[in-house]
Structures are given as C-alpha cells and as structure tokens.
Design an enzyme around this catalytic site. Sequence first.
Site, PDB file in Angstrom:
ATOM      1  N   CYS A 123       0.718  -0.808   0.335  1.00 23.99           N
ATOM      2  CA  CYS A 123       0.050  -0.027  -0.220  1.00 23.99           C
ATOM      3  C   CYS A 123       0.486   1.274   0.041  1.00 23.99           C
ATOM      4  O   CYS A 123       0.543   2.290  -0.649  1.00 23.99           O
ATOM      5  CB  CYS A 123      -1.061  -0.364   1.231  1.00 23.99           C
ATOM      6  N   ARG A 155      -7.697  -3.595  -3.285  1.00 25.45           N
ATOM      7  CA  ARG A 155      -6.419  -2.787  -4.416  1.00 25.45           C
ATOM      8  C   ARG A 155      -7.918  -2.052  -4.851  1.00 25.45           C
ATOM      9  O   ARG A 155      -7.684  -2.438  -6.623  1.00 25.45           O
ATOM     10  CB  ARG A 155      -5.465  -3.284  -4.732  1.00 25.45           C
TER      11      ARG A 155
HETATM   12  C1  BEZ Z   1       0.219  -4.842   1.578  1.00 28.35           C
HETATM   13  O1  BEZ Z   1       1.393  -4.415   1.627  1.00 28.35           O
HETATM   14  O2  BEZ Z   1      -0.356  -3.673   1.240  1.00 28.35           O
HETATM   15  C2  BEZ Z   1      -0.287  -5.672   2.161  1.00 28.35           C
HETATM   16  C3  BEZ Z   1      -0.023  -6.953   1.791  1.00 28.35           C
HETATM   17  C4  BEZ Z   1      -1.055  -7.684   2.270  1.00 28.35           C
HETATM   18  C5  BEZ Z   1      -2.586  -7.221   2.887  1.00 28.35           C
HETATM   19  C6  BEZ Z   1      -2.826  -6.049   3.213  1.00 28.35           C
HETATM   20  C7  BEZ Z   1      -1.640  -5.226   2.927  1.00 28.35           C
END
Ligand code: BEZ
Length: 218
Positions: free
Chosen positions: A55, A132
């Site tokens: 993110c 996302r």
């Molecule tokens: C992330 O790295 O943004 C992420 C990875 C897995 C679940 C939620 C966020």
Amino acid sequence: MDTNNQDIPYTPPRIGDDAPDFEALTTIGRIKFSEFAKDHWVILFSHPADFTPVCTTEMTGFAVREEEFTELGTKLIGLSIDSIHSHLAWINSVNKSMGILMKFPIIADLDMKVARLYGMIAPGESDTSAVRAVYFIDPKMKIKLIMHYPHNVGRNMDEIIRVLKAMQLSDKHKVVLPLDWQPGDKVVVPPPRSLEEMQEREKSDYEMVDFYLAKRDV
Ligand code: BEZ
C-alpha cells in the site's frame, strides 16, 4: 442507502452507473463527494491498510504523479478502513522516511460505509479491509472503469494513467482505442452504421484494415 444493513440486498455500482454520492471524513476535512468531484474526472481508490508495504508503494506512487493527474483535470481521493489518526500518522511517517507527502484526501472509512457503497469489500479476500480498487469517474459523475486487485499484487500507475488518457481521448474525439493503445498511437474510428458511411470510408485517408476496422491519427 444504508449499506451496513445486511438484510437489505444491495448491488454495488458497475461501469456506466452514476457514482454514488456520500459524505466522509478525510485527511483534508469532511467532504461531500459530489462537491469535491464537481466538473472533474476523479480517481477514487482504496488500499487494504495503512502502514503496510505494498500500500505504501502504491499510495506514494499516486502522490509522486499527482501533478500529471492534475494536468489531466483529474482529482485523486484514497480510502481505507482506518481511522483519521492512523492516516495522519502514516502520512507523517512516509513523509519522514521517503520525503513524499500524500496531499490528496484519504477517506477514514472506519464504519465501511463508502467501501460497502462502492463494493470495495470482497469477503473472499478480507471482510475487514478493502481490496485495491480504482474507480474512474467522469465529470458527469458516471463510473467509467473499475479495477479490483487482490491484496498481494500492487497496481500499475502507468496503466492507470494510460486508461485515463484513453477514456478522455475517446470522449473528446468520439473514437475507440485498440489493444495496447498508447498515447500518440493511431485510434480506431467507430464502425460505419450505414451503406453511405461505409462508402464514405473508401474515400477517406483512414488506414483501412477492413471496412469495419479503420484507424486514424488524432
Ligand atoms: C500490503 O503490503 O500492502 C498488504 C499486504 C497484504 C495484505 C494487506 C496489505
């Protein structure tokens, strides 16, 4: 629409639908979405959680290219199911560690009101965080394109900008864009709808692949 009442069936919007309006608390204060969006293209995007690695790469990706979006008459607005305090702490932390300031508003959607309204929750992925998602909304408040990515794969900023440019060009010149179109490439003229239009094409300077597939510069 009370999207938190599980007893009322609710179908989230699809492309071609009006973008649902809402009021929300964001990192730039309380907003009414329709007022924020007025006369602009808007990209509304969600991320699963603040202070997570993928993110952070995506949200800083939006911040770094915000000027390009502004030049395209497009406003950015993010969302996650986190508090305003979490958003502000994350913005501060990212600015200190990476020197990138996320200036666009980020919705603090702790009650999931907006995420449910737009269909950003995919229970098979997670029922406590948003996927996302990217919603492209035109100046008439119509949803033109929806992207949903899983938690484990980040989005592609070049593709987000490519499709935004493609949709804006399509609206402006009433043309359609072929496979792998990139800005500067030839565009496709919509197929003829009458014998007269078909014959007119023969006299044009279009690049004709077939009578229904003609390309031109814009
Ligand atoms: C992330 O790295 O943004 C992420 C990875 C897995 C679940 C939620 C966020």
